[in-house]
Design a protein around this motif. Structure first.
Motif, mmCIF file in Angstrom:
data_model
loop_
_atom_site.group_PDB
_atom_site.id
_atom_site.type_symbol
_atom_site.label_atom_id
_atom_site.label_comp_id
_atom_site.label_asym_id
_atom_site.label_seq_id
_atom_site.Cartn_x
_atom_site.Cartn_y
_atom_site.Cartn_z
ATOM 1 N N ALA A 182 21.081 5.497 28.374
ATOM 2 C CA ALA A 182 22.385 5.327 29.011
ATOM 3 C C ALA A 182 22.280 4.200 30.025
ATOM 4 C CB ALA A 182 22.821 6.612 29.702
ATOM 5 N N GLU A 183 23.423 3.568 30.296
ATOM 6 C CA GLU A 183 23.447 2.498 31.292
ATOM 7 C C GLU A 183 24.783 2.526 32.010
ATOM 8 O OE1 GLU A 183 23.318 -1.437 29.478
ATOM 9 O OE2 GLU A 183 24.078 -0.545 27.634
ATOM 10 N N ALA A 184 24.810 1.954 33.203
ATOM 11 C CA ALA A 184 26.044 1.947 33.984
ATOM 12 C C ALA A 184 26.106 0.704 34.850
ATOM 13 C CB ALA A 184 26.117 3.190 34.868
ATOM 14 N N ARG A 185 27.325 0.358 35.173
ATOM 15 C CA ARG A 185 27.622 -0.687 36.154
ATOM 16 C C ARG A 185 28.588 -0.043 37.142
ATOM 17 N NH1 ARG A 185 25.646 -5.438 34.429
ATOM 18 N NH2 ARG A 185 25.345 -5.715 32.206
ATOM 19 N N ALA A 186 28.457 -0.428 38.409
ATOM 20 C CA ALA A 186 29.331 0.173 39.404
ATOM 21 C C ALA A 186 29.686 -0.825 40.500
ATOM 22 C CB ALA A 186 28.673 1.396 40.033
ATOM 23 N N LYS A 187 30.801 -0.517 41.122
ATOM 24 C CA LYS A 187 31.273 -1.267 42.281
ATOM 25 C C LYS A 187 31.239 -0.289 43.452
ATOM 26 C CE LYS A 187 35.181 -3.381 41.675
ATOM 27 N NZ LYS A 187 36.631 -3.718 41.633
ATOM 28 N N PHE A 188 30.684 -0.720 44.551
ATOM 29 C CA PHE A 188 30.604 0.094 45.760
ATOM 30 C C PHE A 188 31.360 -0.600 46.882
ATOM 31 C CE2 PHE A 188 27.076 1.385 43.209
ATOM 32 C CZ PHE A 188 26.833 2.711 43.525
ATOM 33 N N ILE A 189 32.018 0.177 47.713
ATOM 34 C CA ILE A 189 32.758 -0.318 48.851
ATOM 35 C C ILE A 189 32.012 0.082 50.121
ATOM 36 C CG2 ILE A 189 34.950 -0.237 50.124
ATOM 37 C CD1 ILE A 189 35.189 -1.517 47.339
ATOM 38 N N GLU A 190 31.865 -0.861 51.035
ATOM 39 C CA GLU A 190 31.166 -0.589 52.278
ATOM 40 C C GLU A 190 31.819 0.555 53.042
ATOM 41 O OE1 GLU A 190 28.849 -3.445 55.235
ATOM 42 O OE2 GLU A 190 30.995 -3.889 55.103
ATOM 43 N N ALA A 191 30.987 1.466 53.512
ATOM 44 C CA ALA A 191 31.490 2.638 54.239
ATOM 45 C C ALA A 191 31.831 2.284 55.671
ATOM 46 C CB ALA A 191 30.434 3.740 54.222
#
Length: 134
Positions: free
Chosen positions: A125-134
């Motif tokens: 499995a593989e994933a890409r993600a976008k994270f927003i600064e907390a």
């Protein structure tokens, strides 16, 4: 170590009795790795890990690579590609990789990817993600 640890984290918390107990280590400047052996209580279909657990493994790898870089952020978008069924009882290697960042008018945005491999190096499995600064 990630800057902020939560002992009750479902994926890595040492105080959580049902934690997956993931322990990530830095293997390169922008990469982390953990090993995991899913048990029967992690299955969806008989003998196969539940897709939600797979998603958790991938998300946690990406969160940890950001944490190792001192970045506090939360998952804003997660895209997963399930390649092959992941069998219960077989060791997995989970890799998280920091890719890039971008400043937006609202907050800093971080991009990461993760992969899960079986004992033989097969991509599961593989994933890409976008994270927003907390």
């Amino acid at each position: 170590m990630p800057e902020v640890e939560d002992g009750m984290c479902f994926a890595c918390g040492e105080e959580n009795p049902i934690s997956l107990a993931l322990k990530f280590e830095k293997i390169e400047e922008n990469k982390v790795k953990a090993e995991f052996i899913p048990g029967e209580y992690h299955q969806g279909y008989k003998g196969i890990i539940h897709g939600g657990i797979t998603a958790t493994l991938l998300d946690e790898a990406m969160a940890h690579v950001l944490g190792f870089k001192g970045i506090k952020a939360y998952t804003a978008e997660l895209n997963i590609r399930y390649r092959k069924a992941i069998e219960i009882g077989k060791k997995l290697e989970i890799i998280g990789e920091y890719k890039s960042s971008k400043k937006s008018s609202i907050a800093n945005v971080y991009y990461a990817r993760a992969e899960i491999f079986d004992n033989n190096g097969n991509l599961k499995a593989e994933a890409r993600a976008k994270f927003i600064e907390a």
